[in-house]
Design a protein around this motif. Structure first.
Motif, mmCIF file in Angstrom:
data_model
loop_
_atom_site.group_PDB
_atom_site.id
_atom_site.type_symbol
_atom_site.label_atom_id
_atom_site.label_comp_id
_atom_site.label_asym_id
_atom_site.label_seq_id
_atom_site.Cartn_x
_atom_site.Cartn_y
_atom_site.Cartn_z
ATOM 1 N N PRO A 1 76.067 70.619 3.997
ATOM 2 C CA PRO A 1 76.788 69.559 3.267
ATOM 3 C C PRO A 1 75.881 68.442 2.768
ATOM 4 O O PRO A 1 76.241 67.715 1.855
ATOM 5 N N VAL B 1 80.931 68.079 -3.717
ATOM 6 C CA VAL B 1 82.031 69.004 -3.983
ATOM 7 C C VAL B 1 83.057 68.290 -4.865
ATOM 8 O O VAL B 1 83.436 67.144 -4.589
ATOM 9 N N ILE C 1 76.867 76.523 3.408
ATOM 10 C CA ILE C 1 76.146 75.535 2.598
ATOM 11 C C ILE C 1 75.975 74.261 3.414
ATOM 12 O O ILE C 1 76.934 73.753 4.002
ATOM 13 N N ILE D 1 80.820 73.258 -6.785
ATOM 14 C CA ILE D 1 79.798 72.865 -5.819
ATOM 15 C C ILE D 1 78.557 72.482 -6.630
ATOM 16 O O ILE D 1 77.983 73.321 -7.327
ATOM 17 N N LEU E 1 82.596 74.419 3.238
ATOM 18 C CA LEU E 1 81.129 74.498 3.175
ATOM 19 C C LEU E 1 80.581 75.327 4.332
ATOM 20 O O LEU E 1 79.620 76.080 4.161
ATOM 21 N N ASP F 1 84.534 65.158 3.080
ATOM 22 C CA ASP F 1 84.651 66.185 4.127
ATOM 23 C C ASP F 1 86.079 66.510 4.559
ATOM 24 O O ASP F 1 86.413 67.673 4.777
#
Lengths: 296, 64
Positions: free
Chosen positions: B31, B36, B29, B57, B24, B45
């Protein structure tokens, strides 16, 4: 990363949760909000403002699973390439779950789709759409005990900040988990069962529950002032997690005082054109339709 | 790796191996604004993704 409750592999964070415990936590939080904020009484009939998107479908599913008597009411604004697809998802979801569905459209009620209205005016798309959607929802859901919407924590924090930044204190008093500063039979009571649940958590709930809804955004959304406030709040949340919740917690502490000082008085007139509630001689919807539909 | 952005229905091919958090950051992007997924399963993560994956995404932003 492991689920903080059972140790299975986490599929969401924060807090680290497996699918089963994320779904249970979201439903528990919505039930707590309904109970503690006294949003519904036993036996209440609830209209859910449903669009086929993730938030309103989650709201509909949760109220249905909690055993409330729900009917989905959808408004087809006439947004090409967007609303048709989300309504298709909604029809499938309500049919699979045995939930009654009513669809009302701008075209049938006002004589024009949102797309065609916007093609001949410079009205802000979200403002125009909001006025007409609220009008139709109130008109068709008034016979229920409450209208539930899928507004989540992020939506509400954005609304609080937008009103503050625009110096609109009056509209702030109409926010909160249950609206209705004006008690009038012409207005349906509005409730927000997802009020304390972050947008990303609601999205994960919808995804993991396999509702089959799309994660698409309304094509007009990026033009809204809300989009700027949302981006700002999301950047702040990334830098300092918990910011969005703090906005709401402090707002709710101030809300009773704000309502006492700034809430509009209880006088509600009737629109001379349609008979629906109005602040002046015409309601906002009739004034808007006059400007953007009947201009020839 | 194939990255599919559902909000714009855009698919792009990039060379990447690492954690979701790193991916990300690479894609710039936030988060907080997305979920995702890989093959229908949500990722967190610290999950690792590789060059042979197809990653979706999903923007969690709705409203107007």
């Amino acid at each position: 990363m492991r689920c903080s409750r059972c140790g299975a592999k986490a599929v969401f964070s924060p807090p680290p949760s497996c699918a089963r415990h994320l779904i249970a936590a979201v439903e528990r939080e919505a039930a707590r909000t309904i109970r503690e904020r006294r949003l519904l009484r036993k036996g209440d009939r609830v209209a859910v403002a449903a669009s086929g998107g993730k938030d309103s479908t989650a709201c509909l599913a949760i109220l249905h699973r909690l055993g409330h008597d729900v009917t989905a009411i959808a408004i087809d604004e006439g947004i090409k390439g967007y609303r048709g697809r989300t309504l298709e998802d909604l029809r499938r979801f309500t049919s699979e779950n045995g939930i009654p569905l009513e669809v009302h459209s701008f075209e049938e009620e006002f004589g024009a789709t949102l797309d065609s209205m916007l093609a001949r005016t410079k009205e802000n798309p979200c403002t125009a759409c909001g006025i007409l959607r609220r009008y139709l929802l109130n008109k068709h859901a008034r016979r229920f005990d409450a209208i539930a919407t899928g507004h989540n924590l992020d939506d509400e924090a954005q609304s609080v900040l937008m009103n503050l930044l625009r110096n609109q204190i009056g509209p702030l008093t109409r926010l909160g988990p249950a609206t209705g500063t004006v008690a009038d039979p012409k207005f349906a009571r509005r409730i927000k069962p997802l009020y304390f649940i972050p947008e990303r958590t609601v999205a994960a709930y919808a995804f993991l529950s396999r509702f089959g809804v799309r994660f698409s955004e309304c094509p007009y959304a990026s033009t809204a002032y809300r989009a700027d406030v949302r981006d700002l709040l999301n950047r702040l949340e990334q830098r300092q997690p918990g910011t969005t919740r703090t906005v709401i917690d402090r707002f709710l502490e101030l809300l009773p005082a704000l309502r006492e000082r700034y809430a509009p008085d209880g006088e509600v007139a009737s629109c001379k054109v349609c008979g629906e509630p109005a602040r002046g001689s015409r309601c906002s919807a009739c004034a808007l339709v006059e400007r953007v539909v009947r201009i020839e | 790796m194939i990255v599919y952005l559902e909000s714009t229905e855009e698919e792009k091919r990039i060379s990447f191996s690492g954690t979701v958090k790193m991916l990300l950051a690479e894609l710039r992007i936030n988060p907080h604004t997305v979920l995702v997924a890989r093959y229908g399963q949500l990722l967190v993560d610290d999950d690792t993704v590789s060059d042979t994956d197809r990653i979706e995404i999903l923007s969690v932003i709705s409203g107007g």
